[in-house]
Design an enzyme around this catalytic site. Structure first.
Site, PDB file in Angstrom:
ATOM      1  N   GLU A   2       0.824  -1.210   0.000  1.00 27.34           N
ATOM      2  CA  GLU A   2       0.000   0.000   0.000  1.00 27.34           C
ATOM      3  C   GLU A   2       0.855   1.255   0.000  1.00 27.34           C
ATOM      4  OE1 GLU A   2      -4.036   2.000   1.634  1.00 27.34           O
ATOM      5  OE2 GLU A   2      -3.512  -0.013   2.314  1.00 27.34           O
ATOM      6  N   HIS A  36      -0.402 -14.108  -0.596  1.00 30.03           N
ATOM      7  CA  HIS A  36       0.893 -14.429  -0.017  1.00 30.03           C
ATOM      8  C   HIS A  36       1.309 -15.787  -0.564  1.00 30.03           C
ATOM      9  CE1 HIS A  36       0.119 -10.998   2.479  1.00 30.03           C
ATOM     10  NE2 HIS A  36      -1.035 -11.532   2.838  1.00 30.03           N
ATOM     11  N   GLY A  63      -6.386   5.365  -0.625  1.00 33.73           N
ATOM     12  CA  GLY A  63      -6.692   3.959  -0.871  1.00 33.73           C
ATOM     13  C   GLY A  63      -8.167   3.654  -0.704  1.00 33.73           C
ATOM     14  N   HIS A  94      -4.003   0.881 -14.282  1.00 35.85           N
ATOM     15  CA  HIS A  94      -4.945   1.870 -14.812  1.00 35.85           C
ATOM     16  C   HIS A  94      -4.679   3.203 -14.126  1.00 35.85           C
ATOM     17  CE1 HIS A  94      -8.697   3.881 -15.849  1.00 35.85           C
ATOM     18  NE2 HIS A  94      -8.895   4.091 -14.569  1.00 35.85           N
ATOM     19  N   GLY A 153      -6.560   6.684 -14.186  1.00 38.12           N
ATOM     20  CA  GLY A 153      -7.697   7.465 -14.657  1.00 38.12           C
ATOM     21  C   GLY A 153      -7.780   8.790 -13.927  1.00 38.12           C
ATOM     22  N   SER A 154      -8.743   9.598 -14.307  1.00 38.58           N
ATOM     23  CA  SER A 154      -8.882  10.911 -13.679  1.00 38.58           C
ATOM     24  C   SER A 154      -9.512  10.838 -12.295  1.00 38.58           C
ATOM     25  CB  SER A 154      -9.717  11.841 -14.572  1.00 38.58           C
ATOM     26  OG  SER A 154     -11.003  11.279 -14.785  1.00 38.58           O
ATOM     27  N   ARG A 172       4.762 -17.142  -0.790  1.00 38.94           N
ATOM     28  CA  ARG A 172       5.962 -17.803  -0.290  1.00 38.94           C
ATOM     29  C   ARG A 172       6.344 -17.145   1.038  1.00 38.94           C
ATOM     30  NH1 ARG A 172      10.447 -20.497  -2.674  1.00 38.94           N
ATOM     31  NH2 ARG A 172       9.410 -20.394  -4.680  1.00 38.94           N
ATOM     32  N   SER A 173       6.844 -17.934   1.967  1.00 37.54           N
ATOM     33  CA  SER A 173       7.264 -17.375   3.254  1.00 37.54           C
ATOM     34  C   SER A 173       8.697 -16.859   3.170  1.00 37.54           C
ATOM     35  CB  SER A 173       7.143 -18.435   4.351  1.00 37.54           C
ATOM     36  OG  SER A 173       8.010 -19.522   4.093  1.00 37.54           O
TER      37      SER A 173
END
Length: 143
Positions: free
Chosen positions: A64, A91, A84, A108, A110-111, A93-94
């Site tokens: 994020e 997830h 956000g 994407h 966009g406006s 793989r460890s």
């Protein structure tokens, strides 16, 4: 190049992470390409879950952070903010130690919304997590 500021470098982000979650988790912005942003995060006591593995929430926090900063750098931040709306993560793989590297690329732009894909790899370049972030592009109200 997708960036609003065409001379954007990782140095532009030096103060962005101060005093917030990114600093606490040890995140660092490391590279800006023509259509991607990269950053790292250590796998240590701050980012592990009780079994000694990279915490999924830490991976999502890195995803994020990279996607949100990328989104914000595409728009004129004096006129718009990006927030956000939704994030998901698989997830795959460890990881027990070292550093993970995330790469965020837009799917994407966009406006009024953007969608970013963030891939997180371990030091052996194995895909650890893949995430998709949707952000809303909002007109600043403090102007």
């Amino acid at each position: 190049m997708i960036w609003f500021n065409k001379s954007l470098t990782p140095a532009h982000f030096a103060d962005m992470g101060k005093g917030n979650l990114g600093e606490h988790l040890g995140m660092e912005f490391t590279e800006i390409g023509p259509d991607y942003i990269k950053g790292t995060m250590p796998v240590d006591h701050r980012t592990k879950q009780p079994y000694g593995l990279l915490h999924g929430g830490a991976s999502v926090a890195l995803a994020e952070t990279l996607g949100s900063v990328g989104a914000a750098m595409v728009v004129d931040h004096t006129e718009y903010i990006c927030v956000g709306q939704e994030i998901n993560a698989n997830h795959l793989r460890s990881v027990r130690s070292g550093i993970v590297t995330g790469t965020a690329k837009p799917i994407h732009i966009g406006s009024s919304s953007q969608v970013w894909e963030i891939k997180i790899h371990d030091e052996r370049d194995h895909l650890v997590c893949i995430s998709r972030l949707t952000v809303a592009v909002l007109k600043r109200k403090d102007r």
